[in-house]
Design an enzyme around this catalytic site. Sequence first.
Site, PDB file in Angstrom:
ATOM      1  N   LYS A 117      14.835   2.039  10.330  1.00 57.65           N
ATOM      2  CA  LYS A 117      15.970   2.691   9.675  1.00 57.65           C
ATOM      3  C   LYS A 117      16.509   1.734   8.604  1.00 57.65           C
ATOM      4  CE  LYS A 117      20.000   5.548  10.766  1.00 57.65           C
ATOM      5  NZ  LYS A 117      20.931   4.988   9.756  1.00 57.65           N
ATOM      6  N   ARG A 138      22.254  11.628  -1.570  1.00 61.17           N
ATOM      7  CA  ARG A 138      22.349  12.568  -0.455  1.00 61.17           C
ATOM      8  C   ARG A 138      23.679  13.304  -0.513  1.00 61.17           C
ATOM      9  NH1 ARG A 138      24.596  12.920   4.377  1.00 61.17           N
ATOM     10  NH2 ARG A 138      23.420  13.778   6.116  1.00 61.17           N
ATOM     11  N   LYS A 288      10.911  10.169  15.638  1.00 61.86           N
ATOM     12  CA  LYS A 288      10.702  11.577  15.307  1.00 61.86           C
ATOM     13  C   LYS A 288       9.535  12.150  16.115  1.00 61.86           C
ATOM     14  CE  LYS A 288      11.857  10.531  10.494  1.00 61.86           C
ATOM     15  NZ  LYS A 288      11.334  10.379   9.127  1.00 61.86           N
TER      16      LYS A 288
HETATM   17  N1  LIG Z   1      19.858  10.267   7.833  1.00 63.43           N
HETATM   18  C1  LIG Z   1      18.537  10.409   7.984  1.00 63.43           C
HETATM   19  O1  LIG Z   1      18.029  11.469   8.227  1.00 63.43           O
HETATM   20  C2  LIG Z   1      17.673   9.202   7.840  1.00 63.43           C
HETATM   21  C3  LIG Z   1      18.046   7.966   7.430  1.00 63.43           C
HETATM   22  C4  LIG Z   1      16.968   7.040   7.393  1.00 63.43           C
HETATM   23  C5  LIG Z   1      16.995   5.682   6.991  1.00 63.43           C
HETATM   24  N2  LIG Z   1      18.149   5.083   6.607  1.00 63.43           N
HETATM   25  N3  LIG Z   1      15.860   4.946   6.990  1.00 63.43           N
HETATM   26  C6  LIG Z   1      14.678   5.484   7.380  1.00 63.43           C
HETATM   27  C7  LIG Z   1      14.607   6.822   7.790  1.00 63.43           C
HETATM   28  C8  LIG Z   1      13.294   7.371   8.207  1.00 63.43           C
HETATM   29  N4  LIG Z   1      12.227   6.584   8.153  1.00 63.43           N
HETATM   30  O2  LIG Z   1      13.234   8.546   8.562  1.00 63.43           O
HETATM   31  C9  LIG Z   1      15.766   7.592   7.776  1.00 63.43           C
HETATM   32  S1  LIG Z   1      15.974   9.268   8.179  1.00 63.43           S
END
Ligand SMILES: NC(=O)c1cc2c(N)ncc(C(N)=O)c2s1
Length: 320
Positions: A117, A138, A288
């Site tokens: 993340k 976003r 996921k």
């Molecule tokens: N808010 C979100 O849906 C996500 C936020 C983030 C993030 N900050 N970093 C990686 C992912 C990822 N690899 O899916 C996601 S998904």
Amino acid sequence: MKVVEQSIVKRAKELRNQLNQYSYEYYVKDDPSVEDFVYDSLYQELVKIENNHPELVSEDSPTQRVGGRVLEGFEKVEHDIPLYSLNDVFNKEDIIAFDKRVQKALNRQVSYTCELKIDGLSVSLRYENGKLVQGATRGDGTVGEDITENLRTVRSIPLQLKNSVSLEARGECYMPKKSFMRLNQHREEEGQDVFANPRNAAAGSLRQLDSKITAKRNLSTFLYSVADTGSLASSTQFDALQELADLGFQTNQERKLCHSIDEVWDYIEDFQEKRGDLSYEIDGVVIKVNDFDQQEKLGYTVKAPRWAIAYKFPPEEAQT
Ligand SMILES: NC(=O)c1cc2c(N)ncc(C(N)=O)c2s1
């Protein structure tokens, strides 16, 4: 005159493709095949041709990454498909509970894709026939801001995909730790306020009305999904990440396909340990359900998918 034009048109196209390939190797693969001076001399050749023949300038030219104009403000962008948020968990029990809910709903064991993340700013990149046409924040998930000019300056974002597909990619724009330290050092020397963390520095850099400032902030990206999974050939998240990489996007290499929740937990513990060694900041792990059909069966609650969860690390102890 026509003949001269043709050879110049051909040379300009060759230079654009060659420079974009070198830029991809340097900023996305972190594996340059030529020295900087080779890139610079070809770049200057293209600038000269474009100055003499402005009609040859195309939006995917590397000379067009940094815009000239300063914006008055940012236009609003409505996301056709909302950018969902994730439910956060903070301990192993909640990870196990998530797995049990998923298995109960699908009545079977499932595989999970684990991804880091990234502590940056979520962005969406829209491409039409392979060309970057819009980049947006976003925002609240439904309405964001048009920051196309600023995102075009991020060297790891391809202006032209390797296939002329139309899709909307989503990912995180971040500032590497080293760039963050350098920027704050410079700001301190200039008597300016310093940024509290790389996430704020990335957000502040992307909200610049003058993209020439954004261009100097050495931002980067990791793309991790698309708005409509139907726009990809892949039928799983793990394959989709490789498909995004094959299109020319930077994807995070630390991803792992896990076949049990124990493997997921091992991955979490592993990166809780390793997070300090990474060249970028992370604040957790995103887990996921790997198969897209299973994601669809699980669906969404009002605000978040039932098929994904974010495990949040405890805050890192302040670097002394
Ligand atoms: N808010 C979100 O849906 C996500 C936020 C983030 C993030 N900050 N970093 C990686 C992912 C990822 N690899 O899916 C996601 S998904």
